[in-house]
Design a protein around this motif. Sequence first.
Motif, PDB file in Angstrom:
ATOM      1  N   PRO A 155      -1.297   1.619   5.772  1.00  0.00           N
ATOM      2  CA  PRO A 155      -0.591   2.536   4.874  1.00  0.00           C
ATOM      3  C   PRO A 155      -0.892   3.991   5.234  1.00  0.00           C
ATOM      4  O   PRO A 155      -2.017   4.315   5.635  1.00  0.00           O
ATOM      5  CB  PRO A 155      -1.150   2.185   3.488  1.00  0.00           C
ATOM      6  CG  PRO A 155      -1.635   0.778   3.631  1.00  0.00           C
ATOM      7  CD  PRO A 155      -2.153   0.670   5.032  1.00  0.00           C
ATOM      8  N   ARG A 156       0.111   4.850   5.066  1.00  0.00           N
ATOM      9  CA  ARG A 156      -0.048   6.264   5.412  1.00  0.00           C
ATOM     10  C   ARG A 156       0.383   7.133   4.245  1.00  0.00           C
ATOM     11  O   ARG A 156       1.500   7.042   3.780  1.00  0.00           O
ATOM     12  CB  ARG A 156       0.808   6.596   6.650  1.00  0.00           C
ATOM     13  CG  ARG A 156       0.322   5.897   7.888  1.00  0.00           C
ATOM     14  CD  ARG A 156       1.196   6.015   9.120  1.00  0.00           C
ATOM     15  NE  ARG A 156       2.324   6.907   9.068  1.00  0.00           N
ATOM     16  CZ  ARG A 156       3.389   6.776   9.878  1.00  0.00           C
ATOM     17  NH1 ARG A 156       3.436   5.781  10.753  1.00  0.00           N
ATOM     18  NH2 ARG A 156       4.388   7.630   9.790  1.00  0.00           N
ATOM     19  N   GLY A 157      -0.536   7.973   3.782  1.00  0.00           N
ATOM     20  CA  GLY A 157      -0.229   8.916   2.718  1.00  0.00           C
ATOM     21  C   GLY A 157      -0.617   8.411   1.348  1.00  0.00           C
ATOM     22  O   GLY A 157      -0.608   7.205   1.091  1.00  0.00           O
ATOM     23  N   ILE A 166       3.789   2.333   3.044  1.00  0.00           N
ATOM     24  CA  ILE A 166       4.092   1.488   4.211  1.00  0.00           C
ATOM     25  C   ILE A 166       5.573   1.510   4.581  1.00  0.00           C
ATOM     26  O   ILE A 166       5.995   0.779   5.475  1.00  0.00           O
ATOM     27  CB  ILE A 166       3.636   0.024   4.011  1.00  0.00           C
ATOM     28  CG1 ILE A 166       4.378  -0.646   2.841  1.00  0.00           C
ATOM     29  CG2 ILE A 166       2.118  -0.057   3.847  1.00  0.00           C
ATOM     30  CD1 ILE A 166       4.155  -2.160   2.776  1.00  0.00           C
ATOM     31  N   PHE A 167       6.364   2.384   3.922  1.00  0.00           N
ATOM     32  CA  PHE A 167       7.795   2.435   4.221  1.00  0.00           C
ATOM     33  C   PHE A 167       8.135   3.760   4.901  1.00  0.00           C
ATOM     34  O   PHE A 167       7.982   4.825   4.317  1.00  0.00           O
ATOM     35  CB  PHE A 167       8.621   2.290   2.944  1.00  0.00           C
ATOM     36  CG  PHE A 167      10.110   2.272   3.193  1.00  0.00           C
ATOM     37  CD1 PHE A 167      10.749   1.105   3.578  1.00  0.00           C
ATOM     38  CD2 PHE A 167      10.868   3.438   3.040  1.00  0.00           C
ATOM     39  CE1 PHE A 167      12.129   1.094   3.820  1.00  0.00           C
ATOM     40  CE2 PHE A 167      12.238   3.434   3.272  1.00  0.00           C
ATOM     41  CZ  PHE A 167      12.874   2.259   3.664  1.00  0.00           C
ATOM     42  N   ARG A 168       8.607   3.652   6.147  1.00  0.00           N
ATOM     43  CA  ARG A 168       9.063   4.833   6.887  1.00  0.00           C
ATOM     44  C   ARG A 168      10.589   4.809   6.917  1.00  0.00           C
ATOM     45  O   ARG A 168      11.193   3.931   7.524  1.00  0.00           O
ATOM     46  CB  ARG A 168       8.507   4.828   8.309  1.00  0.00           C
ATOM     47  CG  ARG A 168       8.962   6.035   9.145  1.00  0.00           C
ATOM     48  CD  ARG A 168       8.321   6.042  10.531  1.00  0.00           C
ATOM     49  NE  ARG A 168       8.518   4.786  11.231  1.00  0.00           N
ATOM     50  CZ  ARG A 168       9.653   4.426  11.852  1.00  0.00           C
ATOM     51  NH1 ARG A 168      10.709   5.218  11.829  1.00  0.00           N
ATOM     52  NH2 ARG A 168       9.723   3.260  12.458  1.00  0.00           N
ATOM     53  N   THR A 175       6.064   8.374   6.315  1.00  0.00           N
ATOM     54  CA  THR A 175       6.368   7.411   5.260  1.00  0.00           C
ATOM     55  C   THR A 175       6.694   8.156   3.968  1.00  0.00           C
ATOM     56  O   THR A 175       6.419   9.356   3.836  1.00  0.00           O
ATOM     57  CB  THR A 175       5.172   6.479   4.993  1.00  0.00           C
ATOM     58  OG1 THR A 175       4.115   7.255   4.393  1.00  0.00           O
ATOM     59  CG2 THR A 175       4.677   5.813   6.268  1.00  0.00           C
ATOM     60  N   PHE A 176       7.242   7.432   3.002  1.00  0.00           N
ATOM     61  CA  PHE A 176       7.439   8.025   1.676  1.00  0.00           C
ATOM     62  C   PHE A 176       6.106   8.481   1.088  1.00  0.00           C
ATOM     63  O   PHE A 176       6.057   9.436   0.313  1.00  0.00           O
ATOM     64  CB  PHE A 176       8.094   7.013   0.737  1.00  0.00           C
ATOM     65  CG  PHE A 176       9.605   7.010   0.777  1.00  0.00           C
ATOM     66  CD1 PHE A 176      10.318   8.054   1.329  1.00  0.00           C
ATOM     67  CD2 PHE A 176      10.313   5.952   0.225  1.00  0.00           C
ATOM     68  CE1 PHE A 176      11.701   8.060   1.343  1.00  0.00           C
ATOM     69  CE2 PHE A 176      11.696   5.942   0.224  1.00  0.00           C
ATOM     70  CZ  PHE A 176      12.395   6.999   0.793  1.00  0.00           C
ATOM     71  N   GLY A 177       5.037   7.784   1.437  1.00  0.00           N
ATOM     72  CA  GLY A 177       3.723   8.143   0.918  1.00  0.00           C
ATOM     73  C   GLY A 177       3.198   9.457   1.457  1.00  0.00           C
ATOM     74  O   GLY A 177       2.229  10.002   0.937  1.00  0.00           O
TER      75      GLY A 177
END
Length: 213
Positions: A155-157, A166-168, A175-177
């Motif tokens: 996971p990023r962000g 985890i969604f790019r 990512t959204f994060g």
Amino acid sequence: MARRLEGGKLVVATHNPGKLREIRELLAPFRVEPVSAGELGLPEPDETGTTFAENARIKAAAAALASGLPALADDSGLAVWALHGAPGVFSARWANAGKDFLPAMARVEAELAARGAVAPGQRIARFVAALCLAWPDGHVETVEGTIDGAIVWPPRGDLGFGYDPIFRPEGEARTFGEMSAQEKHGVDWDAGRGLSHRARAFVKLAETCLVRR
């Protein structure tokens, strides 16, 4: 013909703080006074629908009936192609009782790994949001927005909520994060578009049902 909401109080039919924050920000330019289902002490209905649109209607209609006010509900989630669309309408239920999405994200990755889905082209996913605006007399307006992208790991962000880290989104490096709230769900009203699935659904709803301040 679509029914317009001219103003007054609007119940935001969610108990999810992240979702509530995004919807309130989207509603800010419009002639409504949002109040959450939690603030009114409304119960959460059982989400027995098999689609996002059905579950959004269940939540909006229940809140409108219980409060006597128009109500807006969102049902949204992550659909991963290699998992045959899972978690889909069960996206929230993949998280634990405390709505901690770390185990849910880990489950997505574990199930992709179990299928050997490691290449980017095998990790295609879509975020879906259905919005339903319901009135106490039973009238409903429902719209849907989607955005395609891919699952990344780890996971990023730490911005956003749910599966955002985890969604790019397609065409994006982050990512959204990793995106601010304005980048993710802010709407360019002159162009009539937004990035996230919820923003895209909201643009459709606003065009037909809401009045600007």
